[in-house]
Write a protein that holds these residues in place. Structure first.
Motif, short mmCIF file in Angstrom:
data_model
loop_
_atom_site.label_atom_id
_atom_site.label_comp_id
_atom_site.label_asym_id
_atom_site.label_seq_id
_atom_site.Cartn_x
_atom_site.Cartn_y
_atom_site.Cartn_z
N GLN A 11 0.84 -1.22 0.00
CA GLN A 11 0.00 0.00 0.00
C GLN A 11 0.86 1.25 0.00
O GLN A 11 0.51 2.26 -0.62
CB GLN A 11 -0.92 -0.01 1.23
N TYR A 14 0.35 3.89 -2.89
CA TYR A 14 -0.19 5.24 -2.61
C TYR A 14 0.88 6.28 -2.36
O TYR A 14 0.63 7.47 -2.47
CB TYR A 14 -1.17 5.17 -1.43
N ALA A 27 -8.75 -0.59 5.10
CA ALA A 27 -9.31 -1.01 3.83
C ALA A 27 -8.93 -2.45 3.50
O ALA A 27 -7.96 -2.98 4.02
CB ALA A 27 -8.82 -0.08 2.71
N ASN A 28 -9.73 -3.04 2.60
CA ASN A 28 -9.37 -4.33 2.02
C ASN A 28 -8.06 -4.12 1.24
O ASN A 28 -8.01 -3.31 0.33
CB ASN A 28 -10.49 -4.77 1.08
N PRO A 29 -7.01 -4.87 1.60
CA PRO A 29 -5.71 -4.59 0.98
C PRO A 29 -5.72 -4.70 -0.54
O PRO A 29 -5.13 -3.87 -1.23
CB PRO A 29 -4.78 -5.65 1.58
N SER A 73 -7.77 -1.91 -2.20
CA SER A 73 -7.09 -0.62 -2.08
C SER A 73 -5.96 -0.54 -3.08
O SER A 73 -5.68 0.53 -3.63
CB SER A 73 -6.56 -0.44 -0.65
N LEU A 74 -5.30 -1.68 -3.39
CA LEU A 74 -4.22 -1.65 -4.39
C LEU A 74 -4.76 -1.32 -5.77
O LEU A 74 -4.08 -0.72 -6.59
CB LEU A 74 -3.48 -2.98 -4.42
#
Lengths: 472, 255
Positions: free
Chosen positions: A390, A394, B108-110, B113-114
């Motif tokens: 992540q 991001y 978040a759901n990983p 989210s990716l």
């Protein structure tokens, strides 16, 4: 007045300056004087190892006056060493620079008169270039031929006849000497169109026969109303150099009729131009795609902020950077020559060469982008509890994807140009056709390929500028 | 309740950033950390959520040992601690909304989210957070199109997405005009008072400290030199914290 340094400099230029603490100046003086003396020796000494030099006054031992310039600098050097504040530096620079300029002029064989004398050669190129060989008037072509031997063998063959494309031709003799007059009789021609006479040499070259009345014009014969034709012609000298002129060889007379159909079509060379452009664009596209794919992982290895943490990765970083710098400094033209040797002529060699250069250039640009990313968002993504993926997605990806894409598009633009160039050394594409047309002096085709290259380069330029503007 | 016990930090290059720092923060406090540049304020705040690894010592948060947590557990702790940065730390090329949604990453759901896919509930939450800091109309703008004050408000909205129990604010107004400082600090104060979110904030200007802090700790050369109420900082203490030559400068425009 410093006597000691002056004396030292008189013996060895620059020594006085060097000893009195002005080391850089001393070394420069010595270097410049050594270079000047070496040049004078090289230019005036007969057969001093540079026997084949192009300098006009090479080997003339009377040119001792070339020593005036070094002597002046030598004298200045003594003055400079003697004067506490040093002598004006522009004096020797002017003398040495002037001398180097004269030598440079000679060595580069600069000759403005040669440039201006050959106006006719310019016209020879410009005139065909004004008529690019890309499109031609659509026409229906028919041609018949008949074969004969030139010169005659011991036993003369019978008068030949042949029918092809509906045109029947017959010759008055089956063999002839160069310059001998023969008669050709034809039937089945279209009565409304004049016929051209075209000769084929023993090695397959074609050239039109000229009108005996006006050698500036090609020979054209109007058939009769019933489609028959009879014309006399003299056998041209079509024997290629280096071939025994007494050896009887087969040559052909072609009679061709070309009737315009209206409209335009691609000429043969025009088709080659299109094929070349298509190949060049494919080479550019594939080398950019492959180069980018390879450059991305390499760029991470060449980014100091990622690799600087420990000695092992730092060593990989240094090795990568050095390798990239070396590869980048080699023109893709040179790399293409190497690949042509390895994989043979054709677009594959060109693609490999452009790819290698692309990888080196893009990996460096990418790694600099990675080095320049803002660590702030990464810190922020760690702080909100993001996991490693992540954080990359991001914190890193949004920062590097737009500039990576922009550089890749820019590289595609460069590669379109590079792909044309590598063709010149056998890397396929339009460049491959271009160099052959230049060698054949087919400047109409050269002109067509120039225009085609110009169009795609301008198009790519605009395209990449637009895309990059949006990515900013 | 956050308790810091004998915290030490020595950087690999030998710089001693924190020496034996101990303090307690009760829930609902607005604790301000003051001190000169380089006194260890940023290091201290980053040690609290372990963006920087402390060399020694213990951090207990509601009884959980933050210093002992690792991997997934550390991320679970971090997702409840909002953080606001001096340089805002926004992804400048991304939209304001994306920046705010990123605050929800810890929940978040990983995989989704990716892919950049966020559930509607998160989007609605992000818009509410932006509403709260008064820039809902900027949701689709690129982050770098906003002014400094607005960017910091995006930073606060991002922290709000974590529904935090604690907000760490590292010099949140040092990059802003004094005029904007109050607007930003008032948002933090509001969260502190209305939502009972504990705030630990480092600040430069003493007048801001007097206005917002419920309690102050002062660092000098990595050591705690003062703990107490803001009004207890008199001339002598001021000199002790900032050095003999210091003259107080005000952010001005006391709201």
């Amino acid at each position: 007045m410093d006597t000691l340094p002056a004396l030292a400099s008189l013996l060895l230029p620059g020594l006085g300056q060097f000893l009195s603490g002005r080391r850089g100046r001393g070394l420069s003086v010595f270097g410049v004087l050594a270079l000047m003396l070496a040049l004078v020796w090289w230019a005036t000494a007969p057969a001093a190892g540079f026997a084949e030099t192009t300098i006009a006054f090479k080997g003339d031992p009377n040119l001792w006056w070339w020593l005036i310039a070094p002597a002046l600098v030598w004298a200045w050097n003594v003055w400079d060493a003697a004067r506490p504040g040093g002598a004006p530096g522009w004096l020797p620079l002017l003398v040495a620079g002037g001398m180097f300029a004269i030598f440079g002029w000679q060595t580069a064989e600069i000759s403005p008169s040669t440039l201006l004398q050959n106006g006719d050669r310019v016209m020879l190129i410009i005139r065909p270039m004004l008529q690019p060989d890309f499109l031609q008037v659509r026409a229906e072509e028919r041609e018949g031929w008949v074969e004969l031997l030139v010169p005659c063998p011991a036993e003369a063959p019978a008068a030949p006849s042949n029918t092809s494309d509906g045109i029947a031709l017959e010759l008055s003799a089956g063999c002839a000497a160069v310059g001998q007059e023969l008669t050709v009789t034809g039937a089945g021609l279209r009565p409304d169109t004049a016929a051209e006479f075209i000769w084929q040499s023993p090695i397959g070259d074609f050239f039109p026969l000229r009108d005996p009345a006006d050698p500036q014009q090609f020979r054209l014969v109007q058939p009769e109303a019933d489609g028959s034709l009879q014309a006399a012609f003299s056998v041209p000298n079509a024997i290629p150099p280096g071939i025994d002129p007494n050896l009887p060889q087969e040559q052909r007379l072609y009679v061709r009729q070309s009737r315009p159909l209206g409209g335009w079509e691609l000429s043969t060379n025009g088709r080659f131009v299109l094929q070349g452009i298509y190949e060049t664009l494919s080479v550019a596209l594939m080398s950019t795609a492959l180069g980018t794919l390879l450059a991305i992982p390499i760029s991470f290895l060449a980014a100091r902020n990622l690799m600087g943490a420990n000695p092992v990765t730092l060593a990989i970083y240094v090795a990568m950077r050095t390798l990239l710098n070396i590869v980048r400094s080699i023109e893709s033209l040179i790399i293409a020559i190497i690949f042509v040797v390895i994989v043979g002529l054709g677009p594959f060699a060109g693609m490999l060469a452009v790819t290698v250069h692309t990888v080196a250039a893009l990996a460096k640009l990418f790694s600099e982008l990675i080095e320049g990313i803002d660590p702030g968002p990464i810190e922020a993504m760690r702080a909100v509890g993001g996991d490693w993926l992540q954080i990359i997605r991001y914190g890193v990806v949004p920062q590097i994807v737009p500039p990576f894409t922009a550089f890749t598009i820019y590289r595609l633009e460069i590669n379109v140009r590079a792909s044309t160039i590598v063709g010149l050394v056998g890397g396929g594409g339009i460049g491959f056709f271009l160099i052959q047309w230049i060698n054949l002096s087919d400047f109409r085709a050269v002109s067509a390929s120039f225009i085609a290259i110009l169009v795609i380069v301008i198009f790519m330029d605009q395209f990449s500028a637009q895309i990059r503007k949006r990515l900013q | 309740m956050l308790e810091v016990r004998n915290l030490h930090k020595v950087y690999p290059n030998g710089t001693v950033a924190l020496t034996d720092v101990s303090f307690r923060v009760d829930d609902g406090e607005f604790l301000v950390v003051i001190g000169l540049s380089g006194s260890g304020k940023s290091t201290l705040l980053r040690c609290l959520n372990r963006l920087i690894e402390p060399s020694q010592g213990q951090i207990l948060w509601d009884g959980v040992d933050v210093t002992a947590a690792s991997g997934a557990e550390l991320r679970r702790i971090r997702r409840h601690i909002g953080m606001v940065f001096q340089q805002f730390n926004l992804v400048k090329r991304s939209s304001v909304l994306t920046n705010v949604l990123a605050g929800r990453l810890g929940f978040a759901n990983p995989w989704l989210s990716l892919l950049g896919v966020w559930p509607p509930s998160d989007r609605a939450m992000a818009l509410r957070a932006l509403e709260r800091v008064g820039i809902r109309d900027k949701a689709e703008a690129r982050a770098d199109a906003l002014s400094g004050g607005q960017q910091q408000r995006v930073g606060i909205a991002r922290a709000l997405m974590q529904e935090p129990k604690l907000i760490l604010a590292d010099e949140p107004v040092a990059s802003l005009d004094p005029v904007l400082s109050h607007s930003i600090l008032q948002y933090l104060e509001q969260l502190n008072k209305e939502e009972k979110i504990t705030v630990i904030c480092s600040l430069h200007f003493l007048d801001l400290v007097h206005r917002y802090a419920t309690r102050v700790i002062a660092l000098k050369d990595g050591k705690v030199v003062f703990t107490g109420l803001p009004q207890e900082i008199d001339k002598a203490r001021f000199k002790a914290i900032y050095g003999e030559d210091a003259v107080e400068v005000r952010a001005g425009m006391t709201a």
